[in-house]
Scaffold this motif. Structure first.
Motif, short mmCIF file in Angstrom:
data_model
loop_
_atom_site.label_atom_id
_atom_site.label_comp_id
_atom_site.label_asym_id
_atom_site.label_seq_id
_atom_site.Cartn_x
_atom_site.Cartn_y
_atom_site.Cartn_z
N HIS A 170 1.51 11.07 -1.10
CA HIS A 170 2.86 10.94 -0.53
C HIS A 170 2.82 11.02 1.00
CE1 HIS A 170 4.85 10.70 -4.31
NE2 HIS A 170 4.56 11.93 -4.69
N THR A 171 1.98 11.90 1.53
CA THR A 171 1.87 12.03 2.99
C THR A 171 1.36 10.73 3.61
OG1 THR A 171 1.47 14.41 2.77
CG2 THR A 171 0.86 13.39 4.86
N GLN A 172 0.36 10.11 2.97
CA GLN A 172 -0.14 8.82 3.46
C GLN A 172 0.93 7.75 3.38
OE1 GLN A 172 -3.60 8.20 1.01
NE2 GLN A 172 -4.94 9.47 2.29
N ALA A 173 1.71 7.76 2.30
CA ALA A 173 2.79 6.78 2.15
C ALA A 173 3.82 6.95 3.26
CB ALA A 173 3.44 6.92 0.78
N ILE A 174 4.18 8.21 3.58
CA ILE A 174 5.16 8.46 4.64
C ILE A 174 4.65 7.92 5.97
CG2 ILE A 174 6.23 10.31 6.00
CD1 ILE A 174 6.26 11.94 3.33
N ASP A 175 3.37 8.15 6.25
CA ASP A 175 2.80 7.66 7.51
C ASP A 175 2.91 6.13 7.60
OD1 ASP A 175 2.18 10.23 8.23
OD2 ASP A 175 0.09 10.13 7.58
N GLU A 234 0.83 -1.20 0.00
CA GLU A 234 0.00 0.00 0.00
C GLU A 234 0.87 1.26 0.00
OE1 GLU A 234 -3.55 2.11 2.69
OE2 GLU A 234 -2.74 0.14 3.25
N GLY A 235 1.92 1.26 0.85
CA GLY A 235 2.82 2.42 0.90
C GLY A 235 3.52 2.65 -0.43
N ARG A 236 4.02 1.57 -1.06
CA ARG A 236 4.69 1.73 -2.35
C ARG A 236 3.72 2.21 -3.42
NH1 ARG A 236 7.01 -3.21 -0.70
NH2 ARG A 236 5.60 -4.37 -2.05
N ALA A 237 2.50 1.66 -3.40
CA ALA A 237 1.51 2.08 -4.39
C ALA A 237 1.14 3.55 -4.21
CB ALA A 237 0.26 1.20 -4.29
N HIS A 243 13.96 3.40 4.28
CA HIS A 243 14.20 3.61 2.85
C HIS A 243 12.92 4.08 2.16
CE1 HIS A 243 15.95 3.11 -1.09
NE2 HIS A 243 14.95 2.33 -1.45
N GLY A 244 11.80 3.40 2.42
CA GLY A 244 10.54 3.81 1.84
C GLY A 244 10.15 5.21 2.27
N GLU A 245 10.38 5.53 3.55
CA GLU A 245 10.07 6.87 4.07
C GLU A 245 10.87 7.93 3.31
OE1 GLU A 245 10.54 9.45 8.22
OE2 GLU A 245 10.94 7.28 8.21
N GLY A 246 12.16 7.65 3.09
CA GLY A 246 12.99 8.62 2.38
C GLY A 246 12.50 8.85 0.96
N MET A 247 12.17 7.78 0.24
CA MET A 247 11.68 7.94 -1.13
C MET A 247 10.40 8.77 -1.16
SD MET A 247 12.27 4.40 -3.24
CE MET A 247 11.09 3.50 -2.24
N ALA A 248 9.48 8.51 -0.23
CA ALA A 248 8.24 9.25 -0.20
C ALA A 248 8.47 10.72 0.15
CB ALA A 248 7.26 8.61 0.79
#
Length: 852
Positions: free
Chosen positions: A521-526, A497-500, A535-540
């Motif tokens: 992007h804000t939802q992905a960071i959360d 879900e975060g990557r999507a 790593h995912g947090e940084g990309m978002a």
């Protein structure tokens, strides 16, 4: 795309089927049914054509006795595509031109008739009778009849060449006895099969479906031919286009749809479009029965071709319907059938010969089915292959697409010396595979999700992200990411879900849905923070910064990029660090921290160079050049943009090359190399139009206007600015529109259209205040003041320059403040001078009045 007018004699026929010709050419009996009856030598009446100008011209060029015609021409194509109509139209035209004074003969071969096809010998007897040979004079053997046929044609040649039209052949054996010998004689045949082979030197003309405009025109033409006052085509043009689209441009289907509307003059075209919208019932709806009880249907026409197939190509046709996209490769077809490539290729060739699929383009190893044929094949597949075999074939295909997409994506992402799958020899080959398969791959994502393969759907979507972005398929990127998000949530997969969400946000930014992108992007960071995925947090965060910059929240963007930069350094992610620095530099430039921006871009370029990432290096150099321009280091900027353009050109990245050329043009403009700047902008403009990049085109046309203005081509500049402003309005890009209006005002002032210039600057000023852009507000006020001076509104000009200077002082912009103060001084001087002259004039008048 140009649109062809609907005109009689220039396109596909609106015939109601072959049976209408039976009253003209007597039916030739099938094998064993006795002697063939006498045929009428005359041609059946032709029908009006729509949308076939190119094919008509090609065919007439081959029939023209003044050319080196091939002697035998076969018009081939799918059942119902209008082969007979084209051949008859060309034959009538050729006769009208006087090309065949020896006569034009017609024979119907009934190659696909369930009752049996006409043999070559029976057709030959028919033509001999048409040439005047009496039944009692017909030789008993085929060889003797062929000899007599050639003798009769030789006798006719004294008058002139003969054209033989043989309709509906299904095998070369039907045509071989009919091939005319002697100068000028020609055989024109039609067939669903691509008839070729030893001893048959025929030239093929392949007929495809009509384009959208011609398809709608055929229906409209038919309706108005029957009832000249039929209002439906003009009242329901949208519904007419829908019906034509549902018919796939196939003339037989279009003819049936037109017949249904003709028989029921009260039937709205909208209702017919609705009845054809359901793909499950469309073939059944495309049937027609005339008042004599004769039935005509698309499905029945396809059935005649399908029944002639052997089991292997028949089974292949059914399985081809499982492919989600518009065409399929030979390799993918072999995956479906689970057969070796040579056997699959033979089956595909058989389907091509049967007119049920086509290789497009020839030699491409890619095969395409007409939309209606696809529906027919899908129905066959469900009827014959429903159950485990069908599901297994679909799963094989989806897994093939998933695995190959993953391997191709690895090649696109790989840095030098990184190991990559050996499925592709290099990045170029992987990119070429993506280009060929991308419609299939994007369609495979939702198919996998609904076919019980959700993990396949997620993997496909993830592996498509970079390709869709690099090739600028942004709408596909949005659709694919949305499907991945839905699938991940259904699975309860928080990482997925975060990557999507992150991928969706990036795609939304590319289609300029900035607020939605920020939310994604804000939802992905959360989610990534919840999972502890740094790593995912940084990309978002990096992508969030880019979106924030688009809505001019520069301080927030800088914060996001700095947070991403800290994470990358914490993880030792050098490639991520370079991306963070590059994007940070862009945000720093927007808040006029030019030296910091230059440092960030240089650091990014160094890391990209260290890693061997040429694409990244090109992007960093291009952005570096823009920052150098802002710092007024124009020669250095020109060097950076030239280096970036060379890298992108080397990599074949047309979009990147265009951006670098656009920025290069701006830098050249600053050093007054106006002709070079115009050349660079025009090169970028050609790339934008080639790629269909409308927003990029607006930016480029605006900058082209600046260069034209520098070259004192003010009228051309004004035209360019108006075009750019129109494009920016199309995209609701208020910032871009404001910049263009500012430049337009400057050009208008140069041609002394002062009132128009004041209007343009005021419009720009309103946009700057709406956006809260204080820097550009100061520029707008300064330029407005200059225009106001020209019409001697000195008080208003002084007010504008004072406000501009105040804003520059507030922002710490010493260069802008000095310009505003300089213009303020000029306005004050001009005002004092003007008032002094006015006072002198008044004193002179008073003295004159006193003297008188």
């Amino acid at each position: 795309m140009s649109q062809r007018a609907t005109a009689s004699g220039h396109g596909q026929t609106n015939q109601v089927g072959r049976d209408q010709y039976n009253n003209i050419t007597t039916t030739v009996l099938g094998p064993g049914a006795g002697p063939a009856p006498r045929a009428d030598a005359g041609l059946p009446k032709g029908a009006d054509l729509v949308g076939r100008e190119r094919h008509t011209n090609e065919l007439l060029g081959l029939l023209d006795p003044g050319g080196a015609g091939p002697g035998v021409v076969v018009v081939t194509g799918l059942a119902g595509v209008g082969k007979t109509a084209l051949a008859l139209d060309a034959a009538h035209r050729a006769r009208a031109c006087g090309w065949f004074p020896g006569g034009v003969l017609f024979v119907h071969l009934r190659g696909y008739d369930p009752a049996g096809a006409v043999t070559g010998g029976q057709a030959l007897e028919t033509l001999l009778r048409a040439l005047g040979v009496r039944d009692e004079d017909l030789p008993p053997t085929l060889a003797e009849q062929e000899s007599l046929y050639r003798s009769e044609l030789a006798r006719r040649a004294q008058v002139g060449p003969v054209l033989v039209v043989a309709d509906d052949a299904s095998a070369t054996a039907q045509l071989l006895p009919l091939m005319p010998a002697g100068p000028g004689h020609q055989l024109l045949a039609t067939s669903r099969d691509a008839l070729t082979g030893p001893g048959f030197p025929g030239r093929l003309i392949s007929l495809d479906q009509l384009d959208a405009v011609s398809a709608a025109g055929l229906i409209a033409h038919t309706l108005t031919q029957v009832r000249s006052n039929d209002p439906r085509p003009s009242q329901e043009p949208g519904a007419l286009r829908e019906v034509a689209a549902h018919c796939g441009g196939l003339p037989l289907a279009l003819t049936i749809a037109a017949a249904q509307l003709t028989l029921d003059p009260g039937l709205p075209i909208t209702d017919l479009a609705a009845s054809l919208a359901d793909t499950r019932t469309r073939l059944q709806a495309l049937r027609y029965e005339d008042r004599d009880g004769r039935s005509l249907g698309v499905q029945a026409a396809f059935e005649l071709s399908y029944r002639r197939l052997d089991e292997q190509p028949a089974g292949l046709l059914r399985l081809l319907s499982l492919n989600p996209g518009p065409d399929i490769s030979t390799t993918s077809a072999a995956v479906l059938t689970d057969e070796p490539l040579p056997a699959t290729r033979q089956g595909l060739a058989a389907l091509v010969r049967a007119g049920l699929i086509g290789e497009q383009p020839i030699g491409s190893n890619r095969w395409r089915m007409h939309d209606l044929t696809l529906l027919y094949a899908d129905e066959l597949c469900r009827r014959h292959d429903d159950g485990p075999p069908r599901q297994e074939a679909l799963e094989r295909l989806l897994e093939y697409y998933r695995a190959t997409t993953d391997a191709a994506d690895d090649h696109l992402r790989a840095l030098p010396r990184q190991p990559v799958p050996d499925l592709f020899p290099d990045r170029t080959a992987a990119l070429a595979w993506f280009d060929a398969e991308h419609p299939n791959l994007t369609a495979a994502v939702p198919l996998a999700a609904t076919a019980g393969r959700p993990r396949t759907a997620l993997s496909l979507a993830e592996s498509l992200v970079l390709y869709l972005s690099d090739r600028r398929f942004f709408l596909d990127a949005v659709t694919t990411a949305e499907q991945a998000l839905t699938t991940a949530r259904e699975l309860g997969d928080r990482h997925g879900e975060g990557r999507a969400l992150n991928n969706l946000g990036t795609a939304l930014r590319k289609v300029r849905r900035f607020d939605d992108a920020i939310t994604a992007h804000t939802q992905a960071i959360d989610i990534f923070r919840e999972l502890g995925d740094r790593h995912g947090e940084g990309m978002a965060l990096n992508n969030l910064g880019n979106a924030l910059r688009e809505v001019r929240r520069f301080d927030d963007a800088i914060t996001a990029h700095n947070q991403d930069l800290a994470i990358c350094r914490e993880l030792g992610d050098r490639h991520g660090e370079s991306m963070a620095l590059n994007n940070l530099g862009n945000a720093l430039r927007e808040v006029r921290r030019f030296d910091d921006a230059i440092t960030a871009h240089n650091q990014a370029a160094d890391i990209y160079r260290e890693l061997g990432d040429r694409h990244g290096e090109g992007r960093a150099l291009n952005n570096l050049g823009t920052a150098l321009q802002e710092a007024r280091r124009f020669d250095d900027a020109i060097t950076a943009h030239n280096q970036a353009a060379d890298i992108f050109h080397e990599l074949g990245d047309r979009h990147g090359e265009g951006m670098a050329l656009n920025n290069l043009g701006s830098a050249l403009h600053q050093v007054r190399r106006f002709d070079d700047a115009i050349t660079a902008h025009n090169q970028d403009l050609a790339i934008c139009r080639e790629l269909g990049d409308r927003h990029g085109e607006g930016q480029t046309v605006n900058n082209l206007g600046n260069a034209l203005q520098g070259a004192r081509r003010f009228d051309d500049a004004i035209t360019a600015y108006n075009q750019a402003a129109s494009i920016y309005r199309e995209f609701a890009d208020r910032h871009g529109e404001g910049q263009t209006l500012n430049n337009l005002g400057l050009a208008l002032r140069k041609v002394r259209r002062f009132d128009d210039a004041i209007t343009a600057h005021n419009q720009n000023l309103a946009i700057c205040r709406e956006l809260g852009d204080r820097h550009r507000e100061s520029m707008a006020l300064n330029n407005l003041g200059l225009a106001l001076q020209e019409v001697r509104r000195f008080d208003d000009a002084i007010t504008a320059h004072n406000q501009s200077a105040d804003i520059c002082r507030e922002l710490g912009d010493r260069h802008g403040e000095s310009m505003a103060l300089n213009n303020l001084g000029t306005a004050q001087t001009e005002m004092r001078r003007s008032r002094g002259l006015l006072g002198l004039w008044r004193r002179t008048i008073r003295r004159r009045d006193a003297a008188s």
